[in-house]
Design an enzyme around this catalytic site. Structure first.
Site, PDB file in Angstrom:
ATOM      1  NE  ARG A  91      21.334  23.992 -13.262  1.00  0.00           N
ATOM      2  CZ  ARG A  91      22.544  24.537 -13.132  1.00  0.00           C
ATOM      3  NH1 ARG A  91      22.933  25.047 -11.974  1.00  0.00           N
ATOM      4  NH2 ARG A  91      23.369  24.560 -14.146  1.00  0.00           N
ATOM      5  CG  HIS A 125      24.924  30.095  -7.990  1.00  0.00           C
ATOM      6  ND1 HIS A 125      25.771  29.218  -8.627  1.00  0.00           N
ATOM      7  CD2 HIS A 125      24.433  29.418  -6.912  1.00  0.00           C
ATOM      8  CE1 HIS A 125      25.801  28.074  -7.952  1.00  0.00           C
ATOM      9  NE2 HIS A 125      24.997  28.176  -6.905  1.00  0.00           N
TER      10      HIS A 125
HETATM   11  P1  IDP Z   1      26.287  27.308 -13.533  1.00  0.00           P
HETATM   12  O1  IDP Z   1      26.405  28.666 -12.868  1.00  0.00           O
HETATM   13  O2  IDP Z   1      25.357  27.334 -14.711  1.00  0.00           O
HETATM   14  O3  IDP Z   1      25.988  26.189 -12.569  1.00  0.00           O
HETATM   15  P2  IDP Z   1      29.091  26.452 -13.516  1.00  0.00           P
HETATM   16  O4  IDP Z   1      29.687  25.471 -14.479  1.00  0.00           O
HETATM   17  O5  IDP Z   1      28.863  26.019 -12.114  1.00  0.00           O
HETATM   18  O6  IDP Z   1      27.733  27.008 -14.177  1.00  0.00           O
HETATM   19  O7  IDP Z   1      30.034  27.742 -13.539  1.00  0.00           O
HETATM   20  C1  IDP Z   1      29.977  28.704 -12.529  1.00  0.00           C
HETATM   21  C2  IDP Z   1      30.067  30.093 -13.159  1.00  0.00           C
HETATM   22  O8  IDP Z   1      31.339  30.253 -13.801  1.00  0.00           O
HETATM   23  C3  IDP Z   1      29.043  30.347 -14.268  1.00  0.00           C
HETATM   24  O9  IDP Z   1      27.785  30.755 -13.785  1.00  0.00           O
HETATM   25  C4  IDP Z   1      29.729  31.432 -15.069  1.00  0.00           C
HETATM   26  O10 IDP Z   1      29.583  32.718 -14.455  1.00  0.00           O
HETATM   27  C5  IDP Z   1      31.199  31.016 -15.000  1.00  0.00           C
HETATM   28  N1  IDP Z   1      31.602  30.149 -16.119  1.00  0.00           N
HETATM   29  C6  IDP Z   1      31.317  28.831 -16.293  1.00  0.00           C
HETATM   30  N2  IDP Z   1      31.871  28.332 -17.402  1.00  0.00           N
HETATM   31  C7  IDP Z   1      32.544  29.374 -17.968  1.00  0.00           C
HETATM   32  C8  IDP Z   1      33.349  29.496 -19.166  1.00  0.00           C
HETATM   33  O11 IDP Z   1      33.553  28.539 -19.938  1.00  0.00           O
HETATM   34  N3  IDP Z   1      33.869  30.731 -19.415  1.00  0.00           N
HETATM   35  C9  IDP Z   1      33.669  31.800 -18.592  1.00  0.00           C
HETATM   36  N4  IDP Z   1      32.950  31.729 -17.462  1.00  0.00           N
HETATM   37  C10 IDP Z   1      32.377  30.537 -17.154  1.00  0.00           C
HETATM   38 MG    MG Z   2      27.154  25.504 -10.942  1.00  0.00          MG
END
Ligand code: IDP
Ligand code: MG
Length: 167
Positions: A91, A125
């Site tokens: 991460r 991811h």
């Molecule tokens: P992460 O991938 O860093 O764990 P998560 O909160 O699990 O973040 O969100 C999954 C995916 O959704 C992110 O990698 C990103 O592609 C998208 N995403 C998350 N938050 C937002 C947002 O506020 N606006 C647009 N896309 C988002």
């Molecule tokens: Mg996530």
């Protein structure tokens, strides 16, 4: 503590030919790759993967994104990294979710972007914690695709199960 973590190279990472760069960056962790494959991503798989975000306004877009519908690439590369503090290490290298806020030398800071429709296209991811890693790994991989024993498994006998073999 040894951990397993699911890493996906998302369709934008594949379309931008970043596979080699991303794997090189991840090799800095000295973690072991214990599974790797190209995966077709169905709507059901993408929805299940992001089910914790199903109430977010951007949920339909990230499902399409992971399916490859935004990049004309209906596939993602799935890998499991294993070793000491694997989740934290991967991460950290990935960087923040929002690519504009991610450290510029991180993978997302280097290669991510925000689309005009507002999706964070962040090329990779990484599972966020151990329970999520276990849930995601079991979603993306069968036990026989992983070269170490990560979680308890069982044998079953399947009758008249249709499968393809080399002709
Ligand atoms: P992460 O991938 O860093 O764990 P998560 O909160 O699990 O973040 O969100 C999954 C995916 O959704 C992110 O990698 C990103 O592609 C998208 N995403 C998350 N938050 C937002 C947002 O506020 N606006 C647009 N896309 C988002
Ligand atoms: Mg996530």
């Amino acid at each position: 503590m040894n951990q397993a973590v699911l890493v996906l190279i998302k369709p934008d990472g594949l379309k931008k030919s970043l596979t080699g760069n991303i794997l090189t960056r991840l090799s800095e962790t000295k973690l072991e790759i214990v599974a790797a494959k190209m995966a077709r991503v169905s709507k059901a798989l993408a929805e299940e993967h992001y089910k914790h975000l199903k109430d977010k306004p951007f949920f339909p877009e990230i499902v399409k994104y992971l399916q490859g519908e935004l990049h004309d690439r209906k596939k993602a590369m799935a890998l499991i990294y294993w070793g000491e503090d694997a989740i934290k290490k991967c991460r950290e290298l990935a960087g923040s979710t929002n690519p504009e806020e991610a450290e510029s030398t991180s993978i997302r800071g280097s290669y991510g972007r925000i689309t005009t429709s507002g999706v964070y296209e962040n090329v990779i991811h990484v599972s966020s914690n151990e329970p999520e890693a276990e849930r995601e790994i079991k979603l993306w991989f069968n036990p026989e695709e992983i070269i170490v024993d990560l979680y308890p498994k069982k044998s079953i006998v399947v009758k008249e199960h249709k499968k393809s073999i080399w002709a």
